[in-house]
Design a protein around this motif. Structure first.
Motif, PDB file in Angstrom:
ATOM      1  N   MET A 274     -44.613   2.201  -3.438  1.00 50.18           N
ATOM      2  CA  MET A 274     -43.515   1.736  -4.136  1.00 50.18           C
ATOM      3  C   MET A 274     -43.587   1.877  -5.562  1.00 50.18           C
ATOM      4  SD  MET A 274     -41.538  -1.951  -3.825  1.00 50.18           S
ATOM      5  CE  MET A 274     -41.050  -1.780  -2.164  1.00 50.18           C
ATOM      6  N   GLU A 275     -42.550   2.393  -6.275  1.00 55.95           N
ATOM      7  CA  GLU A 275     -42.567   2.610  -7.412  1.00 55.95           C
ATOM      8  C   GLU A 275     -42.374   1.430  -8.494  1.00 55.95           C
ATOM      9  OE1 GLU A 275     -39.500   5.672  -8.967  1.00 55.95           O
ATOM     10  OE2 GLU A 275     -40.064   7.013  -7.372  1.00 55.95           O
TER      11      GLU A 275
ATOM     12  N   ILE B 221     -37.469  -4.491  -8.980  1.00 56.72           N
ATOM     13  CA  ILE B 221     -36.187  -4.938  -8.306  1.00 56.72           C
ATOM     14  C   ILE B 221     -36.649  -5.847  -7.071  1.00 56.72           C
ATOM     15  CG2 ILE B 221     -33.905  -4.162  -6.883  1.00 56.72           C
ATOM     16  CD1 ILE B 221     -34.392  -1.758  -8.840  1.00 56.72           C
ATOM     17  N   GLU B 222     -37.432  -5.494  -6.195  1.00 55.58           N
ATOM     18  CA  GLU B 222     -37.579  -6.334  -4.988  1.00 55.58           C
ATOM     19  C   GLU B 222     -38.178  -7.703  -5.390  1.00 55.58           C
ATOM     20  OE1 GLU B 222     -36.799  -6.141  -1.695  1.00 55.58           O
ATOM     21  OE2 GLU B 222     -35.632  -4.502  -2.641  1.00 55.58           O
ATOM     22  N   GLU B 223     -39.006  -7.755  -6.446  1.00 60.16           N
ATOM     23  CA  GLU B 223     -39.615  -8.936  -6.990  1.00 60.16           C
ATOM     24  C   GLU B 223     -38.663  -9.919  -7.449  1.00 60.16           C
ATOM     25  OE1 GLU B 223     -44.094  -7.320  -7.861  1.00 60.16           O
ATOM     26  OE2 GLU B 223     -42.909  -8.005  -9.482  1.00 60.16           O
ATOM     27  N   THR B 224     -37.528  -9.236  -8.259  1.00 64.21           N
ATOM     28  CA  THR B 224     -36.463  -9.904  -9.015  1.00 64.21           C
ATOM     29  C   THR B 224     -35.541 -10.697  -7.797  1.00 64.21           C
ATOM     30  OG1 THR B 224     -36.708  -8.662 -10.869  1.00 64.21           O
ATOM     31  CG2 THR B 224     -34.602  -9.824 -10.652  1.00 64.21           C
ATOM     32  N   ILE B 225     -35.484  -9.679  -6.781  1.00 67.89           N
ATOM     33  CA  ILE B 225     -34.317 -10.210  -5.681  1.00 67.89           C
ATOM     34  C   ILE B 225     -35.296 -11.423  -4.942  1.00 67.89           C
ATOM     35  CG2 ILE B 225     -33.360  -9.648  -3.497  1.00 67.89           C
ATOM     36  CD1 ILE B 225     -32.590  -6.987  -4.711  1.00 67.89           C
ATOM     37  N   ASN B 226     -36.344 -11.385  -4.781  1.00 67.93           N
ATOM     38  CA  ASN B 226     -37.089 -12.224  -4.045  1.00 67.93           C
ATOM     39  C   ASN B 226     -37.738 -13.547  -4.941  1.00 67.93           C
ATOM     40  OD1 ASN B 226     -37.064 -10.669  -1.718  1.00 67.93           O
ATOM     41  ND2 ASN B 226     -38.806  -9.881  -2.261  1.00 67.93           N
ATOM     42  N   SER B 227     -37.103 -13.346  -6.258  1.00 66.25           N
ATOM     43  CA  SER B 227     -37.722 -14.475  -7.161  1.00 66.25           C
ATOM     44  C   SER B 227     -36.974 -16.044  -6.889  1.00 66.25           C
ATOM     45  CB  SER B 227     -37.175 -14.068  -8.695  1.00 66.25           C
ATOM     46  OG  SER B 227     -35.698 -14.117  -8.760  1.00 66.25           O
TER      47      SER B 227
ATOM     48  N   LYS C  56     -41.014 -15.552 -13.878  1.00 64.89           N
ATOM     49  CA  LYS C  56     -40.475 -15.864 -12.762  1.00 64.89           C
ATOM     50  C   LYS C  56     -39.166 -16.320 -13.138  1.00 64.89           C
ATOM     51  CE  LYS C  56     -41.290 -16.599  -7.906  1.00 64.89           C
ATOM     52  NZ  LYS C  56     -41.913 -17.071  -6.883  1.00 64.89           N
ATOM     53  N   LYS C  57     -39.117 -17.313 -14.261  1.00 68.29           N
ATOM     54  CA  LYS C  57     -37.875 -17.997 -14.727  1.00 68.29           C
ATOM     55  C   LYS C  57     -37.074 -16.774 -15.264  1.00 68.29           C
ATOM     56  CE  LYS C  57     -39.395 -22.543 -16.061  1.00 68.29           C
ATOM     57  NZ  LYS C  57     -40.041 -23.374 -17.299  1.00 68.29           N
ATOM     58  N   GLU C  58     -37.698 -15.838 -15.960  1.00 70.64           N
ATOM     59  CA  GLU C  58     -36.882 -14.793 -16.466  1.00 70.64           C
ATOM     60  C   GLU C  58     -36.215 -13.873 -15.392  1.00 70.64           C
ATOM     61  OE1 GLU C  58     -39.228 -14.108 -20.658  1.00 70.64           O
ATOM     62  OE2 GLU C  58     -39.046 -12.590 -19.295  1.00 70.64           O
ATOM     63  N   ARG C  59     -36.894 -13.739 -14.437  1.00 71.39           N
ATOM     64  CA  ARG C  59     -36.438 -13.060 -13.346  1.00 71.39           C
ATOM     65  C   ARG C  59     -35.097 -13.713 -12.658  1.00 71.39           C
ATOM     66  NH1 ARG C  59     -40.470  -9.290 -10.606  1.00 71.39           N
ATOM     67  NH2 ARG C  59     -41.633  -8.462 -12.355  1.00 71.39           N
ATOM     68  N   ARG C  60     -35.184 -14.988 -12.403  1.00 69.17           N
ATOM     69  CA  ARG C  60     -34.375 -15.750 -11.856  1.00 69.17           C
ATOM     70  C   ARG C  60     -32.911 -15.696 -12.576  1.00 69.17           C
ATOM     71  NH1 ARG C  60     -38.004 -20.524 -10.989  1.00 69.17           N
ATOM     72  NH2 ARG C  60     -39.093 -20.054  -8.899  1.00 69.17           N
TER      73      ARG C  60
ATOM     74  N   ILE D 281     -32.190 -13.243 -14.790  1.00 69.78           N
ATOM     75  CA  ILE D 281     -31.634 -11.850 -14.427  1.00 69.78           C
ATOM     76  C   ILE D 281     -30.848 -11.808 -13.382  1.00 69.78           C
ATOM     77  CG2 ILE D 281     -32.403  -9.484 -14.340  1.00 69.78           C
ATOM     78  CD1 ILE D 281     -34.875 -10.095 -16.011  1.00 69.78           C
ATOM     79  N   LEU D 282     -31.668 -12.186 -12.474  1.00 70.65           N
ATOM     80  CA  LEU D 282     -30.871 -12.259 -10.713  1.00 70.65           C
ATOM     81  C   LEU D 282     -29.802 -13.047 -10.845  1.00 70.65           C
ATOM     82  CD1 LEU D 282     -30.858 -11.470  -7.900  1.00 70.65           C
ATOM     83  CD2 LEU D 282     -32.341 -13.302  -7.499  1.00 70.65           C
ATOM     84  N   SER D 283     -29.628 -14.164 -11.491  1.00 72.89           N
ATOM     85  CA  SER D 283     -28.514 -15.080 -11.621  1.00 72.89           C
ATOM     86  C   SER D 283     -27.470 -14.352 -12.188  1.00 72.89           C
ATOM     87  CB  SER D 283     -29.039 -16.281 -12.295  1.00 72.89           C
ATOM     88  OG  SER D 283     -27.745 -17.122 -12.253  1.00 72.89           O
TER      89      SER D 283
END
Lengths: 93, 192
Positions: A1-2, A8-14, B121-125, B127-129
């Motif tokens: 996986m690139e 992207i996957e990690e962010t969606i799974n956060s 992880k907080k930052e990711r959340r 961004i996702l939000s």
């Protein structure tokens, strides 16, 4: 996986397992006081039978009124006709 | 999910039964509402509206589903109303992010994580939000319920009054849309 796809996957799974938000005690107290703050009258449900009975009664009243207006109009027309005939008769004399 | 609250007792207007219902479901309803509307004050108000509706309308609950399913349906409807009002710009409020909520003493972290990892992880959340705010109302609700709250497709279908296949489609499209939005974010902010 690139790296991009991985990011992207990690962010969606956060969001996975993120379940730490809870209702505050103040909110819970507010919720528990709902039965006290709401008037008991609000909870009284009107039976469907009564609603239909009321609707039928209103429809009946409207029907009677329409019939009465129609009958009155017919009677007025008849009276006017009699009066016209009478005046015609008088004029002929 | 087990419903321990007696519906019959609720229908008689028992404050004790209602208090039990609050104890059992307030966290779940609040969390669901909060995860959808993402505003603390509004989430509290909507949760109160949900429980008020439950109290005043429990007579109409026929018992053909779990009371929890019925409550989730009410909550989803209230959230949809809120999102519609919000999109029309008729409602405004203080936006409290996950980060801010997580930082409050009432929500301690359940498991230890390295501060650096936790921050990331907080930052990711966040961004996702932000990306999730660009989804359609139904996509956002379905995706949040599934991904964040762990509801099954069946449960979401019941709560949103849609078919299971519609929910599958909504979540699939939400995921695709998020991938596009996050890819754009990655290109713009991370891979420069």
């Amino acid at each position: 996986m690139e790296p991009k796809e991985q990011w992207i996957e990690e962010t969606i799974n956060s969001l996975d397992g993120f379940k730490q938000v809870t209702a505050s005690d103040a909110l819970k107290n507010r919720l528990k006081s709902i039965p006290i703050t709401i008037s008991p009258g609000i909870r009284v449900m009107v039976p469907k039978q009564s609603i239909w009975l009321a609707a039928a009664s209103i429809a009946l009243i409207i029907g009677i009124n329409i019939a009465a207006i129609y009958t009155t109009q017919q009677q007025t027309t008849a009276t006017e006709s009699v009066e016209a005939d009478y005046f015609t008769y008088l004029n002929q004399l | 999910m087990i419903d321990v609250v007696s519906v019959t007792a609720l229908q008689t207007g028992s404050p004790e039964a209602f208090a039990l219902l609050v104890d059992q479901y307030s966290d779940k309803i609040y969390r669901l509402v909060y995860s959808i509307v993402q505003r603390q004050e509004e989430a509290e108000d909507i949760t109160q509206e949900v429980f008020t509706t439950v109290y005043t309308s429990v007579d109409r609950f026929k018992g053909d589903a779990l009371i929890s399913t019925w409550m989730y349906r009410i909550a989803v409807n209230k959230c949809q109303e809120f999102l519609r009002k919000q999109s029309r710009g008729k409602r405004s409020g203080k936006h409290v992010t996950y980060e801010q909520v997580q930082g409050t003493p009432q929500q301690p972290s359940s498991s230890y994580m390295h501060p650096g990892m936790e921050l990331e992880k907080k930052e990711r959340r966040i961004i996702l939000s932000n990306a999730m705010n660009q989804l359609t109302e139904q996509q956002r609700i379905a995706f949040t319920m599934n991904k964040q709250e762990g509801f099954s497709y069946e449960e979401i279908a019941q709560a949103m009054n849609l078919s299971k296949s519609s929910i599958e489609s909504l979540i699939f499209r939400a995921r695709k849309q998020l991938q596009v939005l996050l890819a754009a974010y990655y290109d713009e902010h991370i891979n420069r």
